[in-house]
Design a protein around this motif. Structure first.
Motif: not given
Length: 150
Positions: A61, A86, A142
């Motif tokens: 992330e 995500a 993501v």
């Protein structure tokens, strides 16, 4: 003309406490592509001695966020980047240092055109996490948005 994003590695450490706390390093930063690594730290391990799944997710992330910043840094006055959702697939057991390569899934120009048309764009960032031998241990997507500034 390519945008200079060399400042981004240090900026991420200053702006995102999690990055500094975990020791994430940004090895390569360019508009649309970032490579970040997580050191082998026993305090961040799981029950089998590798990086905890939460650390793998956090690395991915963070790399995806750095890609978004690299692609849209010059436009932060008109929009705020936010992660929307995500998905991660843990493929192999990871041990030692892990690296995440994050790549913007749409051209920045297309995303900005959508923003300029009055639509709140969503766009994917794909992330591949590998171990020290280059074996893929995780794959992640993501989805980000640019929230227009008010």
């Amino acid at each position: 003309m390519s945008q200079d994003v060399s400042f981004l590695a240090n900026a991420m450490k200053q702006a995102v406490p999690y990055v500094k706390t975990t020791g994430i390093e940004f090895e390569e930063v360019s508009p649309g592509r970032v490579v970040a690594s997580l050191p082998d730290n026993e305090a961040l391990h799981n029950h089998i001695g590798g990086p905890h799944a939460a650390m793998m997710f956090g690395l991915g992330e963070s790399a995806s966020g750095a890609v978004v910043m690299s692609a849209f840094a010059a436009h932060l006055g008109k929009a705020t980047p936010l992660a929307v959702r995500a998905e991660i697939a843990y493929k192999k057991v990871a041990m030692g240092v892990v690296r995440a390569e994050a790549v913007l899934g749409r051209s920045a120009d297309d995303v900005l055109a959508e923003l300029d048309s009055g639509t709140r764009p969503e766009f994917p960032v794909t992330v591949t996490i590998t171990d020290a031998e280059g074996v893929t241990t995780c794959e992640m997507t993501v989805v980000w948005t640019l929230k227009p500034a008010r």
